[in-house]
Design an enzyme around this catalytic site. Structure first.
Site, mmCIF file in Angstrom:
data_model
loop_
_atom_site.group_PDB
_atom_site.id
_atom_site.type_symbol
_atom_site.label_atom_id
_atom_site.label_comp_id
_atom_site.label_asym_id
_atom_site.label_seq_id
_atom_site.Cartn_x
_atom_site.Cartn_y
_atom_site.Cartn_z
ATOM 1 N N CYS A 6 0.826 -1.204 0.000
ATOM 2 C CA CYS A 6 0.000 0.000 0.000
ATOM 3 C C CYS A 6 0.865 1.261 0.000
ATOM 4 O O CYS A 6 2.056 1.215 0.318
ATOM 5 C CB CYS A 6 -0.931 0.008 1.211
ATOM 6 S SG CYS A 6 -2.373 1.076 1.001
ATOM 7 N N ASP A 122 -6.453 -3.031 11.007
ATOM 8 C CA ASP A 122 -5.319 -2.134 11.184
ATOM 9 C C ASP A 122 -5.315 -1.643 12.632
ATOM 10 O O ASP A 122 -6.266 -1.872 13.393
ATOM 11 C CB ASP A 122 -5.436 -0.951 10.223
ATOM 12 C CG ASP A 122 -4.112 -0.231 10.016
ATOM 13 O OD1 ASP A 122 -3.114 -0.619 10.652
ATOM 14 O OD2 ASP A 122 -4.083 0.729 9.221
#
Length: 563
Positions: A6, A122
């Protein structure tokens, strides 16, 4: 396990990482992120599994970006509700992110099962976005999650064992999201670190796979009439070459007939000049004067096991032809060598040696009348004589299993180097391994033990001829593109409509329009560094090596003496 990278926001990193087997490429469309994608717009390849990351953005803006960039996934990292996810899912697949602090709200997460395709976990922070920190991953194991999920948040190399453990405990552990720990700075990826994480996960292997491919390259693209020949080899070459009886004969001939092990010579004068330790692997001291004999010994023994009576081969500089003629004389095989008409003239001493050894040398008169055309003629012969004939290909080119088979027989060069370095330097690996690459059997041999050890830098040197922009060059990595040549998918020099471009090099052994699939994969993946050297420089540095070390190199070897 799937891997998502990412925070991509520049073309250089995207091109480098696209050579790896990355499953998801993440692009952040949250303006407060230091990795904000629109600060560095790049064109996205529509074949990429691209993921757009958004935080509480309007549905209209998200769908506009999805359509304009052909995003495959949208990752929602804010407070988007179920209805919002349902609307986005009409346009593309959805990854819903949940930020975890000290506990997990499994009841809330279950509400999203039907409106998203994947879940991402996350670490909770006061601000949206990554923190580079981990939450307690055991929380996930203590929760009954029944949706495929991706783990994110401060993942680094030290976490590999823990991740593998978690993977073994949950069938819904789908993958990992790596970002900040694999960067030099926000949005600037450390490509070496990214490659290493794939190696840790066994995602990258520079050896051949079960289908005969090195990454995207290799395979067997041949006429149906060649299938029986290749199938016979594919079914038998590993089994035979690993048998005790074969190994005993092979190793004995390498020792008593070829003269192995060849010295690993410390080039003192070159070392002093370049202020580093330079070692030369002296394959020129093999019987017949080159490394080619290692492969022909292995293949002639294989042919004998398969009951063949007739041997064909192609040759450029003539060393492979001499080596093939030599082993045929040794074991009593009929030998036919195909050689380009141009090469026959410029390599006349080797032609004389082949004939002295009892081989018939047949000129290839089509095309450029060099190595490529000699290979074409040999393949035609093999198609016409499939039962009693074995084709000894001299390099790591051609259809599977030849690139792997030749590399295995030549790997003796690299494994000897490992042992010799232990004796000379008390270390098992060099800092750099350098070899010239045409087809690339010598390079494959020295690289072989180090392919998957990225602490060892691999440098491949190609023949630039009169210069890469002159139209007279053989620098395939610069001038080539993906295509099929001699039954293998690789990088080769070709026109826009796929017609093979004639290569040029003063060196007959490097005068080939492609490279072997192993080397094509080393180039595309970034594992190998490719450099090109002109004829003029090769001759200058070949002369320097001669005068400084008293070793007259082949022109092929002189290509990389500069380095």
């Amino acid at each position: 396990m799937k891997i998502k990278v990412c925070g991509l926001n520049n073309k250089t990193d995207l091109l480098s990482l696209s050579q790896l087997n990355i499953d998801f490429f993440g692009f952040i469309f949250y303006e407060k992120s230091p990795r904000y994608f629109l600060d560095n717009p790049v064109d996205l390849n529509k074949d990429l599994n691209s993921v757009g990351v958004f935080v509480n953005e309007s549905i209209k803006k998200v769908t506009n970006i999805v359509e304009s960039l052909s995003l495959k996934y949208v990752q929602l990292h804010g407070d988007e509700d179920v209805n919002y996810c349902n609307q986005i899912q009409k346009k593309c697949k959805v990854i819903k992110a949940f930020r975890i602090d000290k506990e997990i709200n499994i009841d809330l997460i279950r509400k999203y099962y039907n409106c998203c395709d994947l879940i991402l976990f996350d670490t909770f922070t006061k601000k949206y976005g990554g923190s580079g920190k981990k939450f307690d991953w055991d929380i996930l194991m203590n929760s009954k999650i029944e949706k495929n999920f991706i783990l994110s948040g401060g993942i680094n190399f030290d976490d590999i064992e823990k991740i593998n453990y978690l993977k073994s405990k949950s069938s819904f552990f789908y993958g990992v999201d790596i970002n900040s720990k694999f960067e030099f700075a926000p949005g600037k990826k450390d490509i070496k670190k990214n490659r290493r994480i794939f190696k840790k996960h066994n995602m990258i292997n520079y050896n051949v796979d079960k289908k005969g491919f090195y990454g995207d390259f290799g395979g067997a693209f041949v006429p149906e009439m060649l299938y029986p020949n290749l199938n016979e080899l594919t079914l038998n070459y590993v089994r035979i070459s690993k048998s005790k009886s074969f190994k005993k004969k092979f190793n004995q001939l390498l020792k008593d007939y070829v003269g192995r092990p060849t010295p690993l010579y410390f080039a003192q004068s070159l070392s002093e000049k370049f202020k580093c330790k330079v070692y030369l692997k002296r394959e020129d001291l093999c019987h017949t004067g080159a490394h080619k004999i290692n492969n022909t010994i292995g293949q002639i023994l294989l042919a004998k096991e398969l009951g063949k009576k007739r041997i064909i081969a192609e040759t450029g500089a003539g060393q492979h032809g001499v080596a093939t003629a030599t082993v045929c004389a040794l074991l009593g095989f009929k030998c036919i060598i195909y050689m380009g008409e141009v090469d026959i003239k410029r390599q006349s001493p080797n032609v004389a040696r082949m004939k002295m050894l009892g081989a018939e040398v047949r000129p290839a008169k089509s095309g450029s009348r060099t190595l490529k055309d000699a290979t074409n003629e040999a393949i035609r012969d093999w198609i016409s004589n499939p039962v009693d004939t074995h084709y000894i290909i001299g390099s790591v080119v051609g259809p599977h299993p030849f690139p792997d088979m030749v590399a295995r027989f030549q790997s003796v060069i690299g494994y000897e180097t490992v042992n010799q370095l232990n004796e000379l330097e008390n270390k098992s690996k060099p800092d750099y391994v350098i070899a010239c690459v045409g087809g690339g059997s010598n390079a494959a041999g020295i690289f072989y033990p180090f392919l998957n050890d990225e602490d060892v830098k691999i440098i491949c040197v190609e023949a630039a001829g009169k210069g890469v922009n002159t139209g007279k060059s053989a620098a395939t990595s610069i001038l080539g593109k993906e295509g099929i040549i001699h039954g293998s998918k690789t990088l080769l020099m070709q026109t826009n409509d796929g017609q093979i471009t004639e290569p040029y090099s003063i060196s007959a052994g490097l005068d080939y329009p492609g490279i072997g699939p192993m080397h094509a994969n080393l180039y595309k993946s970034g594992r190998g560094e490719f450099i090109s050297v002109t004829d003029k420089k090769a001759m200058e540095w070949g002369l320097l090596l001669s005068q400084m070390e008293g070793i007259i190199p082949a022109i092929e070897t002189a290509q990389h003496s500069l380095f």
